[in-house]
Design an enzyme around this catalytic site. Sequence first.
Site, PDB file in Angstrom:
ATOM      1  N   ASP A 196      33.009  37.263 -14.808  1.00  0.00           N
ATOM      2  CA  ASP A 196      32.765  38.022 -13.697  1.00  0.00           C
ATOM      3  C   ASP A 196      33.704  39.265 -13.738  1.00  0.00           C
ATOM      4  OD1 ASP A 196      33.132  39.253 -11.143  1.00  0.00           O
ATOM      5  OD2 ASP A 196      32.074  37.591 -10.389  1.00  0.00           O
ATOM      6  N   HIS A 197      33.287  40.327 -14.113  1.00  0.00           N
ATOM      7  CA  HIS A 197      33.842  41.760 -14.652  1.00  0.00           C
ATOM      8  C   HIS A 197      34.811  41.782 -13.425  1.00  0.00           C
ATOM      9  CE1 HIS A 197      30.993  44.442 -13.063  1.00  0.00           C
ATOM     10  NE2 HIS A 197      32.122  45.229 -13.054  1.00  0.00           N
ATOM     11  N   HIS A 259      30.329  38.855  -7.490  1.00  0.00           N
ATOM     12  CA  HIS A 259      31.614  39.705  -7.462  1.00  0.00           C
ATOM     13  C   HIS A 259      32.162  39.543  -5.643  1.00  0.00           C
ATOM     14  CE1 HIS A 259      30.279  41.202 -11.125  1.00  0.00           C
ATOM     15  NE2 HIS A 259      29.217  42.132 -10.520  1.00  0.00           N
TER      16      HIS A 259
HETATM   17  C1  BG6 Z   1      27.143  44.779 -12.210  1.00  0.00           C
HETATM   18  C2  BG6 Z   1      26.022  44.934 -11.556  1.00  0.00           C
HETATM   19  O1  BG6 Z   1      27.505  43.556 -12.003  1.00  0.00           O
HETATM   20  O2  BG6 Z   1      28.168  45.552 -11.419  1.00  0.00           O
HETATM   21  C3  BG6 Z   1      25.732  46.178 -11.367  1.00  0.00           C
HETATM   22  O3  BG6 Z   1      24.889  44.135 -12.130  1.00  0.00           O
HETATM   23  C4  BG6 Z   1      26.329  47.130 -10.547  1.00  0.00           C
HETATM   24  O4  BG6 Z   1      24.308  46.514 -10.562  1.00  0.00           O
HETATM   25  C5  BG6 Z   1      27.838  47.016 -11.418  1.00  0.00           C
HETATM   26  O5  BG6 Z   1      26.136  48.359 -10.836  1.00  0.00           O
HETATM   27  C6  BG6 Z   1      28.845  47.554 -10.565  1.00  0.00           C
HETATM   28  O6  BG6 Z   1      30.088  47.321 -11.444  1.00  0.00           O
HETATM   29  P1  BG6 Z   1      31.402  48.418 -11.095  1.00  0.00           P
HETATM   30  O7  BG6 Z   1      32.438  47.723 -12.000  1.00  0.00           O
HETATM   31  O8  BG6 Z   1      31.027  49.695 -11.410  1.00  0.00           O
HETATM   32  O9  BG6 Z   1      31.735  48.185  -9.682  1.00  0.00           O
END
Ligand code: BG6
Length: 507
Positions: A196-197, A259
């Site tokens: 989960d990044h 997230h």
């Molecule tokens: C991803 C989603 O996991 O996270 C995208 O699939 C979203 O839809 C993105 O735009 C948002 O990531 P960050 O790091 O830009 O907040």
Amino acid sequence: MATIQENPLVEGLERLPVHPTTLVIFGATGDLAHRKLLPAVYNLAHEGALPERFNLVGVARREMDDDAFRATARDSIRQYSRTRPDESVLGALLERVRYVRGSFDDAGVYRRLGALASELDEEAGIPFNRVFYLATAPTFFETIAELLGAHGLDAREDAEVRIVVEKPFGRDLASARQLNEALLSVFEERQIYRIDHYLGKETVQNLLVMRFANGIFEPLWNRGYVDYVEITAAEDIGIGSRAGYYDRTGALRDIVQNHLLQLLTLLCMEPPVSFSADEVRSEKVKVLRAIRPPSPDEVPEIAVRAQYGPGVAEGREVPGYLDEEGVAPGSGTETYVALRLEVENWRWAGVPVYLRAGKRLARKVTEIAVTLKPVPHLAFQQSGSLGVQPNQLVLTVQPNEGVSLSLVAKIPGARMRVRPVSMDFLYGTSFLSQSPEAYERLILDTMRGDATLFARADEVEAAWSLVDPILEAWSRTAGPLPTYEAGSSGPAEADRLLLGGARWRQL
Ligand code: BG6
């Protein structure tokens, strides 16, 4: 004067010893590898954080040889690296890059991959650890795991083998369980890294440090002092060219299930005994289990969904969701979701937790706001206070990463007039350095064997158990969704979730 490089406050990723590793990226020519993974690997090399002995193997369907893949990797890195590539670092990294061509369900791919991995081991005279990174469409996750197992690539004598699984991890509880079972029939839980990044973002990790390394917040961190909590992940972008994925997914699955629930667990969990992967994850699971899944009848009371209409965003006129290329006519997919949840335990019972996420909102911001209860009596009110509000602690995950605490202060002058001011900590100012990208930290952790920032099987399933009844209730109601204007703060309907004096923070 000290230069930025000499400043002791400036530190990149630490150079921790990492065992020699062969990193294999399945889906190496895809969008994620191109925009995030290859640039992240380069930045690790740039920082000197990669293991001294390192190999990168790309696996994909596209017809290419090693050199052609190296050329595409070079382009990805030049285009997306957060630091300007140093040609000698890049050149040295690319020398360690190889390519295996084929489709992910073809046994030949695994035979060639196994032979290549052994060849790399023999050449170096050591058994490299192996990390298999699944950056493919989710339909291939089970097949790849199974075929890795069938070809004996799930374990290696004298070395560690790990598998990294990208999102989406299932599309409901049943499919997440099935995927867990498939992975666990080949690998052990300690080998599986579910990404989960958001957990790789510096500010998200700082949430734990804020809570557990400072004495000031913890005494207030409970139902006695906290009035409500609000977690927002707003984006100004639309769905771009991702209609194929997004129209089947929607904001609840795309952002909330993973997230936002991850942020919620870190915010609400009990102090772990230690920061080991299992201690931290066990505490997080307890938070998810303390949230009662809504019954289908309760869903309309606690959940709001909507879709963006046309409007002005990112400085231009933009179409509504239904007019985006690739979206099914009359699609009922939500691009905005707001929820009211409650963590029913000793610490949090009675404190509403509001979550909201959406595309095409007024700006990009991810933040967590903890609003404290108002003071019991405000003696200054008659003498001209300007909008006195309860204290609010805001952790901004992005952009302008930092923490700010709103306080009430006296306006200078003879009268006792007061107004809110804010006390700020900004990463950019305190550390003078650019934070590493989430993927850099996470890829490094997979090579170091630290799973603290990855989701465990029970955690993913607990999160789906909360989301499933909402999906189910929504699937029963037909008809067009409420809309909000692109570039706005979202649908007015979201206000009906708010209890007491709560207000959504302005976007
Ligand atoms: C991803 C989603 O996991 O996270 C995208 O699939 C979203 O839809 C993105 O735009 C948002 O990531 P960050 O790091 O830009 O907040």
